[in-house]
Design an enzyme around this catalytic site. Structure first.
Site, PDB file in Angstrom:
ATOM      1  N   CYS A 126       0.867  -1.178   0.000  1.00  0.00           N
ATOM      2  CA  CYS A 126       0.000   0.000   0.000  1.00  0.00           C
ATOM      3  C   CYS A 126       0.902   1.226   0.000  1.00  0.00           C
ATOM      4  CB  CYS A 126      -0.886  -0.026   1.246  1.00  0.00           C
ATOM      5  SG  CYS A 126      -1.760   1.510   1.591  1.00  0.00           S
ATOM      6  N   HIS A 127       0.365   2.331  -0.476  1.00  0.00           N
ATOM      7  CA  HIS A 127       1.162   3.555  -0.524  1.00  0.00           C
ATOM      8  C   HIS A 127       1.671   3.954   0.872  1.00  0.00           C
ATOM      9  CE1 HIS A 127       2.286   6.915  -3.161  1.00  0.00           C
ATOM     10  NE2 HIS A 127       2.478   7.502  -1.989  1.00  0.00           N
ATOM     11  N   THR A 128       0.932   3.576   1.902  1.00  0.00           N
ATOM     12  CA  THR A 128       1.340   3.955   3.264  1.00  0.00           C
ATOM     13  C   THR A 128       2.631   3.242   3.672  1.00  0.00           C
ATOM     14  OG1 THR A 128      -0.974   4.307   3.778  1.00  0.00           O
ATOM     15  CG2 THR A 128       0.505   4.159   5.651  1.00  0.00           C
ATOM     16  N   HIS A 148       0.927  -4.189   5.670  1.00  0.00           N
ATOM     17  CA  HIS A 148      -0.324  -4.213   6.440  1.00  0.00           C
ATOM     18  C   HIS A 148      -1.531  -4.611   5.596  1.00  0.00           C
ATOM     19  CE1 HIS A 148      -0.166  -0.240   4.591  1.00  0.00           C
ATOM     20  NE2 HIS A 148      -1.485  -0.192   4.703  1.00  0.00           N
ATOM     21  N   GLU A 149      -1.305  -5.169   4.389  1.00  0.00           N
ATOM     22  CA  GLU A 149      -2.444  -5.564   3.540  1.00  0.00           C
ATOM     23  C   GLU A 149      -2.222  -7.024   3.161  1.00  0.00           C
ATOM     24  OE1 GLU A 149      -4.115  -2.340   0.811  1.00  0.00           O
ATOM     25  OE2 GLU A 149      -3.621  -3.875  -0.650  1.00  0.00           O
ATOM     26  N   CYS A 178     -11.517  -3.950  19.782  1.00  0.00           N
ATOM     27  CA  CYS A 178     -11.540  -4.760  21.015  1.00  0.00           C
ATOM     28  C   CYS A 178     -12.957  -4.954  21.550  1.00  0.00           C
ATOM     29  CB  CYS A 178     -10.644  -4.125  22.071  1.00  0.00           C
ATOM     30  SG  CYS A 178     -11.358  -2.670  22.880  1.00  0.00           S
ATOM     31  N   CYS A 181     -13.204  -0.928  24.631  1.00  0.00           N
ATOM     32  CA  CYS A 181     -12.666   0.399  24.983  1.00  0.00           C
ATOM     33  C   CYS A 181     -13.723   1.473  24.714  1.00  0.00           C
ATOM     34  CB  CYS A 181     -11.388   0.684  24.207  1.00  0.00           C
ATOM     35  SG  CYS A 181     -11.643   1.077  22.474  1.00  0.00           S
ATOM     36  N   CYS A 184     -14.544   1.811  20.976  1.00  0.00           N
ATOM     37  CA  CYS A 184     -15.364   0.723  20.444  1.00  0.00           C
ATOM     38  C   CYS A 184     -16.797   0.803  20.953  1.00  0.00           C
ATOM     39  CB  CYS A 184     -14.755  -0.633  20.802  1.00  0.00           C
ATOM     40  SG  CYS A 184     -13.276  -1.029  19.855  1.00  0.00           S
ATOM     41  N   CYS A 192      -9.995   2.151  17.577  1.00  0.00           N
ATOM     42  CA  CYS A 192      -9.976   1.387  18.833  1.00  0.00           C
ATOM     43  C   CYS A 192      -8.734   1.814  19.606  1.00  0.00           C
ATOM     44  CB  CYS A 192      -9.913  -0.108  18.518  1.00  0.00           C
ATOM     45  SG  CYS A 192      -9.553  -1.146  19.957  1.00  0.00           S
ATOM     46  N   CYS A 256      -6.663  -3.296   3.604  1.00  0.00           N
ATOM     47  CA  CYS A 256      -6.518  -1.835   3.664  1.00  0.00           C
ATOM     48  C   CYS A 256      -7.227  -1.072   2.529  1.00  0.00           C
ATOM     49  CB  CYS A 256      -5.047  -1.428   3.716  1.00  0.00           C
ATOM     50  SG  CYS A 256      -4.862   0.362   3.913  1.00  0.00           S
TER      51      CYS A 256
HETATM   52  N1  LIG Z   1      -6.952   6.932   5.589  1.00  0.00           N
HETATM   53  C1  LIG Z   1      -6.738   5.654   5.399  1.00  0.00           C
HETATM   54  O1  LIG Z   1      -7.249   4.800   6.121  1.00  0.00           O
HETATM   55  C2  LIG Z   1      -5.871   5.220   4.278  1.00  0.00           C
HETATM   56  C3  LIG Z   1      -5.101   6.122   3.592  1.00  0.00           C
HETATM   57  N2  LIG Z   1      -4.333   5.724   2.535  1.00  0.00           N
HETATM   58  C4  LIG Z   1      -3.625   6.771   1.808  1.00  0.00           C
HETATM   59  O2  LIG Z   1      -4.393   7.052   0.642  1.00  0.00           O
HETATM   60  C5  LIG Z   1      -3.555   7.594  -0.365  1.00  0.00           C
HETATM   61  C6  LIG Z   1      -3.788   6.877  -1.673  1.00  0.00           C
HETATM   62  O3  LIG Z   1      -3.331   5.560  -1.624  1.00  0.00           O
HETATM   63  P1  LIG Z   1      -3.178   4.699  -2.977  1.00  0.00           P
HETATM   64  O4  LIG Z   1      -4.432   4.742  -3.771  1.00  0.00           O
HETATM   65  O5  LIG Z   1      -2.621   3.386  -2.569  1.00  0.00           O
HETATM   66  O6  LIG Z   1      -2.054   5.587  -3.719  1.00  0.00           O
HETATM   67  P2  LIG Z   1      -1.585   5.680  -5.228  1.00  0.00           P
HETATM   68  O7  LIG Z   1      -0.242   6.275  -5.202  1.00  0.00           O
HETATM   69  O8  LIG Z   1      -1.773   4.372  -5.901  1.00  0.00           O
HETATM   70  O9  LIG Z   1      -2.601   6.714  -5.916  1.00  0.00           O
HETATM   71  C7  LIG Z   1      -2.456   8.094  -5.880  1.00  0.00           C
HETATM   72  C8  LIG Z   1      -2.979   8.704  -7.190  1.00  0.00           C
HETATM   73  O10 LIG Z   1      -2.931  10.119  -7.054  1.00  0.00           O
HETATM   74  C9  LIG Z   1      -2.472  10.686  -8.272  1.00  0.00           C
HETATM   75  N3  LIG Z   1      -1.915  12.007  -7.964  1.00  0.00           N
HETATM   76  C10 LIG Z   1      -0.725  12.307  -7.390  1.00  0.00           C
HETATM   77  N4  LIG Z   1      -0.603  13.639  -7.230  1.00  0.00           N
HETATM   78  C11 LIG Z   1      -1.741  14.189  -7.713  1.00  0.00           C
HETATM   79  C12 LIG Z   1      -2.221  15.535  -7.814  1.00  0.00           C
HETATM   80  N5  LIG Z   1      -1.498  16.565  -7.385  1.00  0.00           N
HETATM   81  N6  LIG Z   1      -3.443  15.730  -8.345  1.00  0.00           N
HETATM   82  C13 LIG Z   1      -4.192  14.686  -8.795  1.00  0.00           C
HETATM   83  N7  LIG Z   1      -3.783  13.399  -8.733  1.00  0.00           N
HETATM   84  C14 LIG Z   1      -2.582  13.157  -8.186  1.00  0.00           C
HETATM   85  C15 LIG Z   1      -1.468   9.680  -8.803  1.00  0.00           C
HETATM   86  O11 LIG Z   1      -1.284   9.822 -10.196  1.00  0.00           O
HETATM   87  C16 LIG Z   1      -2.147   8.351  -8.418  1.00  0.00           C
HETATM   88  O12 LIG Z   1      -3.001   7.919  -9.456  1.00  0.00           O
HETATM   89  C17 LIG Z   1      -2.129   7.489   0.190  1.00  0.00           C
HETATM   90  O13 LIG Z   1      -1.781   8.738   0.770  1.00  0.00           O
HETATM   91  C18 LIG Z   1      -2.258   6.442   1.273  1.00  0.00           C
HETATM   92  O14 LIG Z   1      -1.241   6.582   2.236  1.00  0.00           O
HETATM   93  C19 LIG Z   1      -4.322   4.429   2.096  1.00  0.00           C
HETATM   94  C20 LIG Z   1      -5.060   3.500   2.741  1.00  0.00           C
HETATM   95  C21 LIG Z   1      -5.830   3.786   3.933  1.00  0.00           C
HETATM   96  N1  LIG Z   2       1.504   7.299  11.315  1.00  0.00           N
HETATM   97  C1  LIG Z   2       0.998   8.436  10.604  1.00  0.00           C
HETATM   98  C2  LIG Z   2      -0.475   8.288  10.306  1.00  0.00           C
HETATM   99  C3  LIG Z   2      -0.748   7.219   9.316  1.00  0.00           C
HETATM  100  C4  LIG Z   2      -2.235   7.080   9.099  1.00  0.00           C
HETATM  101  O1  LIG Z   2      -2.952   8.038   9.047  1.00  0.00           O
HETATM  102  N2  LIG Z   2      -2.691   5.862   8.959  1.00  0.00           N
HETATM  103  C5  LIG Z   2      -4.055   5.592   8.622  1.00  0.00           C
HETATM  104  C6  LIG Z   2      -4.114   4.349   7.871  1.00  0.00           C
HETATM  105  S1  LIG Z   2      -3.201   4.454   6.400  1.00  0.00           S
HETATM  106  C7  LIG Z   2      -3.276   2.965   5.761  1.00  0.00           C
HETATM  107  O2  LIG Z   2      -2.747   2.693   4.745  1.00  0.00           O
HETATM  108  C8  LIG Z   2      -4.925   5.384   9.834  1.00  0.00           C
HETATM  109  O3  LIG Z   2      -5.796   4.567   9.877  1.00  0.00           O
HETATM  110  N3  LIG Z   2      -4.727   6.153  10.832  1.00  0.00           N
HETATM  111  C9  LIG Z   2      -5.427   6.002  12.081  1.00  0.00           C
HETATM  112  C10 LIG Z   2      -4.520   5.430  13.116  1.00  0.00           C
HETATM  113  O4  LIG Z   2      -4.980   5.177  14.233  1.00  0.00           O
HETATM  114  O5  LIG Z   2      -3.346   5.199  12.799  1.00  0.00           O
HETATM  115  C11 LIG Z   2       1.216   9.718  11.395  1.00  0.00           C
HETATM  116  O6  LIG Z   2       1.563   9.622  12.564  1.00  0.00           O
HETATM  117  O7  LIG Z   2       1.013  10.761  10.781  1.00  0.00           O
HETATM  118 ZN   LIG Z   3      -2.769   0.903   3.549  1.00  0.00          ZN
HETATM  119 ZN   LIG Z   4     -11.469  -0.895  21.299  1.00  0.00          ZN
END
Ligand SMILES: NC(=O)C1=CN([C@@H]2O[C@H](COP(=O)(O)OP(=O)(O)OC[C@H]3O[C@@H](n4cnc5c(N)ncnc54)[C@H](O)[C@@H]3O)[C@@H](O)[C@H]2O)C=CC1
Ligand SMILES: N[C@@H](CCC(=O)N[C@@H](CSC=O)C(=O)NCC(=O)O)C(=O)O
Ligand SMILES: [Zn+2]
Ligand SMILES: [Zn+2]
Length: 458
Positions: A126-128, A148-149, A178, A181, A184, A192, A256
């Site tokens: 994953c990108h993270t 993590h995936e 859990c 907490c 949850c 959590c 993920c």
């Molecule tokens: N909040 C959460 O729970 C999660 C967050 N993430 C985050 O989500 C983001 C995306 O993850 P992925 O899809 O795996 O990444 P990815 O790198 O595969 O996709 C990003 C896309 O954004 C485009 N891009 C880059 N700069 C741009 C701009 N300025 N304007 C428009 N498009 C642009 C790229 O061309 C690419 O297609 C990452 O920051 C990742 O860390 C990922 C999983 C869970």
């Molecule tokens: N460690 C980073 C924060 C990273 C982050 O925001 N993680 C996401 C998942 S990204 C998955 O690919 C998330 O779920 N955050 C919630 C959490 O509890 O971590 C930082 O410290 O900035």
């Molecule tokens: Zn991820």
């Molecule tokens: Zn919990």
């Protein structure tokens, strides 16, 4: 007589055929066709054609059941040999930011109370993972084992673990659940609190130590999962038990990116039928947002990406229009406001770029537009906008794991995939072996790669 698809047994045959087909796309798997006693390989059994008689229709079902039982017994016996022992296996260690990962022998200690040791069969990137590896994550610790995936099989459990046992097929979840907490119990969030301080510090809760070491030197855990290892140890509150029939080389993605995008739409934004949607960034997460928005009945789904090649692919996930900011002189938020009679109902930032987060908020409609931040931005980055944007009714939100409660809802997502109600295969553009993990990270930075799945055991 050949089967015509109308019988129960035939449904099983179809399922097996489908999985076999997809598991081989783009793969040079030397194990193909073998009866390796692990995960999806069970599906690669030769099946005799069934005919219309009751007898022959039942053959695939019985065969499947017998194979599942033998798979379980075999795994149970092999895990008996390792339970309570330190396992030495291959893992990809990140010693320093941005330096190539080193595949080497790592010692994985047995699980302590409330812990589960998992044999990881498949992991995606994953990108993270790349973000933390880059050194831009304030929680990033080195040396560590990223990842993590993933999906795997429980090898052994520590004292007091009741919800999983050796042989169970599982997805490790970086977001724990859990059920005890205050987070949850609140009913307001999927976050959590039970093990979060430990997972952020790269250790296990029990003794605040790592279960990984190389020649006696500890290696940090990552996100409570560390799936770039043939065996990992996680907290029991971070393990989702799934349908043993699910192909692990596919459902690993439910750890993920795919749930994050779908859940951002379904749980966090709660997009209604007829809504207009803008998605910034069309990687796996953005495409899963598109898939979720389409299923929620959005009328327009505008994809925004600086890589125009993404549009062809994105149409298959529900994107109806495409905008490349590079093709416009005006700020991208203005382009979208002009295209949509005042702005979209919902926007999603799936990149991790704070300037784009601002644009995503500001392209939302006055009075009600909601923008959801999904992308993870680098340490030190901050978001900004004129407060007037919020005063006039726009809402800024964020989501972690799409708001899904991991242990409860990941099995439900697996079932949805098995019923073909959500996509997974379409996000997998590459399959490589574990030894090629550094190549897989290179691919991630190329536009053609969505998810690359690594096979951890030969
Ligand atoms: N909040 C959460 O729970 C999660 C967050 N993430 C985050 O989500 C983001 C995306 O993850 P992925 O899809 O795996 O990444 P990815 O790198 O595969 O996709 C990003 C896309 O954004 C485009 N891009 C880059 N700069 C741009 C701009 N300025 N304007 C428009 N498009 C642009 C790229 O061309 C690419 O297609 C990452 O920051 C990742 O860390 C990922 C999983 C869970
Ligand atoms: N460690 C980073 C924060 C990273 C982050 O925001 N993680 C996401 C998942 S990204 C998955 O690919 C998330 O779920 N955050 C919630 C959490 O509890 O971590 C930082 O410290 O900035
Ligand atoms: Zn991820
Ligand atoms: Zn919990």
């Amino acid at each position: 007589m050949k089967h015509n698809g109308g019988c129960k047994a035939h449904a099983v045959v179809n399922n097996i055929s489908r999985n076999e087909h997809h598991s081989t796309v783009g793969s040079k798997d030397p194990m193909r066709g073998s009866r390796k006693v692990e995960g999806h390989f069970r599906r690669q059994l030769p099946l005799t054609e069934c005919d219309d008689s009751d007898h022959t229709e039942r053959i695939p079902v019985q065969f499947d059941l017998i194979y599942r039982i033998s798979e379980y017994i075999s795994f149970f016996l092999s895990s008996m040999a390792t339970q309570g022992q330190v396992i030495t296996c291959k893992a990809a260690v990140a010693y320093e930011p941005n330096k190539p990962l080193v595949i080497e022998d790592v010692q994985v200690a047995p699980p302590q109370a409330g812990e589960v040791r998992i044999k990881i069969l498949f992991t995606a990137l994953c990108h993270t993972d790349a973000y933390t590896w880059s050194g831009k994550d304030p929680e990033g610790l080195f040396p560590c084992i990223l990842g993590h995936e993933a999906a795997g099989i429980v090898e052994s459990v520590g004292e007091g673990v009741t919800e999983v046992q050796p042989g169970d097929h599982v997805i490790p979840c970086y977001q724990a659940e859990c059920r005890e907490c205050k987070f949850c119990k609140s009913g307001k969030t999927n976050l959590c609190g039970k093990v979060r301080t430990a997972t952020g510090a790269g250790v296990m809760m029990n003794d605040r130590k790592s279960r990984f070491s190389v020649n006696g030197k500890p290696i940090y855990h990552f996100m409570g999962t560390s799936t770039f290892s043939q065996y990992t140890v996680v907290h029991d509150v971070s393990v989702a038990k799934i349908d043993p029939q699910a192909p692990l080389d596919k459902v690993c993605l439910l750890g993920c990116g795919v749930p994050t995008g779908l859940g951002a739409v379904w749980n966090t934004a709660k997009v209604e039928p007829g809504s207009t949607v803008a998605i910034f960034g069309l990687g796996t997460v953005g495409l899963a947002v598109a898939e979720g928005a389409k299923s929620a009945g959005a009328s327009r789904i505008i994809g925004v990406d600086i890589d125009s090649k993404k549009y062809g692919l994105a149409k298959n996930f529900g994107v109806t229009e495409f905008v490349n900011p590079k093709d416009h002189d005006k700020p991208i938020q203005q382009v979208i406001v002009d295209l949509t009679d005042g702005g979209v109902d919902y926007s999603f930032e799936c990149i991790g770029n704070v300037s784009v987060m601002r644009a995503a908020l500001e392209c939302c409609h006055k009075g009600w537009g909601t923008s959801v931040i999904i992308g993870v931005a680098a340490s030190g980055q901050e978001i900004s906008t004129r407060p007037f944007q919020l005063v006039t009714g726009r809402v800024w939100k964020g989501t972690a794991f799409g708001g899904f409660k991991s242990r409860s809802q990941v099995p439900w997502l697996v079932d949805k995939y098995m019923k073909k109600e959500i996509k997974i295969d379409e996000y997998i553009t590459h399959n490589l072996t574990f030894g090629d993990i550094n190549k897989a990270f290179d691919l991630m930075h190329e536009g053609s790669c969505l998810r690359c799945v690594l096979k951890l055991h030969e």
